[in-house]
Design an enzyme around this catalytic site. Structure first.
Site, PDB file in Angstrom:
ATOM      1  N   TYR A  46       0.838  -1.199   0.000  1.00  0.00           N
ATOM      2  CA  TYR A  46       0.000   0.000   0.000  1.00  0.00           C
ATOM      3  C   TYR A  46       0.876   1.254   0.000  1.00  0.00           C
ATOM      4  O   TYR A  46       0.640   2.193  -0.771  1.00  0.00           O
ATOM      5  CB  TYR A  46      -0.909  -0.033   1.228  1.00  0.00           C
ATOM      6  CG  TYR A  46      -1.703   1.224   1.460  1.00  0.00           C
ATOM      7  CD1 TYR A  46      -2.724   1.602   0.599  1.00  0.00           C
ATOM      8  CD2 TYR A  46      -1.427   2.040   2.564  1.00  0.00           C
ATOM      9  CE1 TYR A  46      -3.454   2.756   0.824  1.00  0.00           C
ATOM     10  CE2 TYR A  46      -2.149   3.192   2.787  1.00  0.00           C
ATOM     11  CZ  TYR A  46      -3.163   3.547   1.917  1.00  0.00           C
ATOM     12  OH  TYR A  46      -3.864   4.708   2.140  1.00  0.00           O
ATOM     13  N   GLU A  68     -11.772   5.405   5.268  1.00  0.00           N
ATOM     14  CA  GLU A  68     -11.225   6.213   6.372  1.00  0.00           C
ATOM     15  C   GLU A  68     -12.257   6.348   7.493  1.00  0.00           C
ATOM     16  O   GLU A  68     -11.919   6.321   8.676  1.00  0.00           O
ATOM     17  CB  GLU A  68     -10.799   7.595   5.874  1.00  0.00           C
ATOM     18  CG  GLU A  68      -9.585   7.591   4.955  1.00  0.00           C
ATOM     19  CD  GLU A  68      -8.284   7.301   5.682  1.00  0.00           C
ATOM     20  OE1 GLU A  68      -8.292   7.187   6.915  1.00  0.00           O
ATOM     21  OE2 GLU A  68      -7.249   7.193   5.003  1.00  0.00           O
ATOM     22  N   TRP A  76      -5.361   0.875  10.612  1.00  0.00           N
ATOM     23  CA  TRP A  76      -5.519   0.914   9.152  1.00  0.00           C
ATOM     24  C   TRP A  76      -5.257  -0.466   8.564  1.00  0.00           C
ATOM     25  O   TRP A  76      -5.833  -0.840   7.538  1.00  0.00           O
ATOM     26  CB  TRP A  76      -4.583   1.955   8.550  1.00  0.00           C
ATOM     27  CG  TRP A  76      -4.758   2.160   7.085  1.00  0.00           C
ATOM     28  CD1 TRP A  76      -3.825   1.957   6.104  1.00  0.00           C
ATOM     29  CD2 TRP A  76      -5.936   2.615   6.392  1.00  0.00           C
ATOM     30  NE1 TRP A  76      -4.355   2.249   4.865  1.00  0.00           N
ATOM     31  CE2 TRP A  76      -5.644   2.651   5.014  1.00  0.00           C
ATOM     32  CE3 TRP A  76      -7.216   2.982   6.819  1.00  0.00           C
ATOM     33  CZ2 TRP A  76      -6.587   3.048   4.056  1.00  0.00           C
ATOM     34  CZ3 TRP A  76      -8.153   3.373   5.872  1.00  0.00           C
ATOM     35  CH2 TRP A  76      -7.839   3.408   4.508  1.00  0.00           C
TER      36      TRP A  76
END
Length: 219
Positions: A46, A68, A76
């Protein structure tokens, strides 16, 4: 600033893509200078391929707003591992389709173990889709709107250590305030700043990260 936890595999033991372990080992050998929060195969991929690359596609914008918001209070890493499940559950992140989700669909999503089963977050995603469409109608695209709020340019920082990177800024405060006024939810300033970092509104790669200069050239 919220970052993936330094674990590999996660509590569920699921993989985001085949060969994650090999990718993890290979990329560590190939690139040593990267932001220190990327510490497992999924986070490294990522970081190296997406984080900080300027977004100009509305579907991608809605994806990041949804993810988000779902991440609030979680790592995350957790969201990255559930990302493809979210893509399936939320109609490929098509805001027009998500905006039509009714109570029956919401109830179904609450039973979906592949996503974060939080009613407030799911309902907010549907409401955000409606607010997103309203922005598109007013500005022509969400991309035009959000980049306009950011001054029409990437904000380039020059951090040398993670402790220097803020969790929020005056710019994220302003974006959060405008989004909230337009009916968006789960878009507090800290969430907005994480989204700004992810979508390239700001370049927060550390200066000694190999991605810093590469991302700096993008618009």
């Amino acid at each position: 600033m919220r970052r993936p936890l330094p674990t590999q595999g996660g509590a569920t033991g699921t993989r985001q893509f085949k060969g994650e372990d090999k990718f993890f080992k290979d990329t560590l050998m190939k690139q040593q200078n990267r932001c220190p929060w990327a510490r497992n195969g999924l986070a490294i991929r990522y970081h190296d391929e997406e984080w900080g690359v300027p977004v100009h596609d509305d579907v991608r914008w809605f994806e990041f707003i949804t993810l988000e918001g779902a991440q609030a209070g979680l790592s995350w890493d957790t969201i990255l591992r559930k990302r493809e499940n979210y893509r399936s559950a939320f109609a490929g992140f098509d805001p027009a389709r998500v905006a039509k989700f009714g109570e029956k669909k919401i109830a179904s999503l609450l039973g979906d173990a592949g996503i974060v089963r939080n009613r407030l977050k799911i309902v907010s995603a549907v409401g955000n889709a409606k607010a997103f469409i309203a922005v598109q109608k007013e500005f022509g695209s969400f991309d035009e709107y959000i980049w306009g709020l950011n001054g029409g340019r990437v904000r380039i920082n020059a951090w040398r250590a993670m402790k220097e990177v803020p969790a929020r800024t005056a710019e994220s405060d302003a974006i959060s305030k405008d989004l909230l006024a337009r009916g968006f939810r789960f878009v507090g300033s800290t969430i907005c700043y994480a989204m700004m970092q992810a979508t390239g509104l700001v370049n927060d790669h550390l200066v000694d990260c190999e991605r810093y200069k590469a991302v700096k050239r993008l618009k």
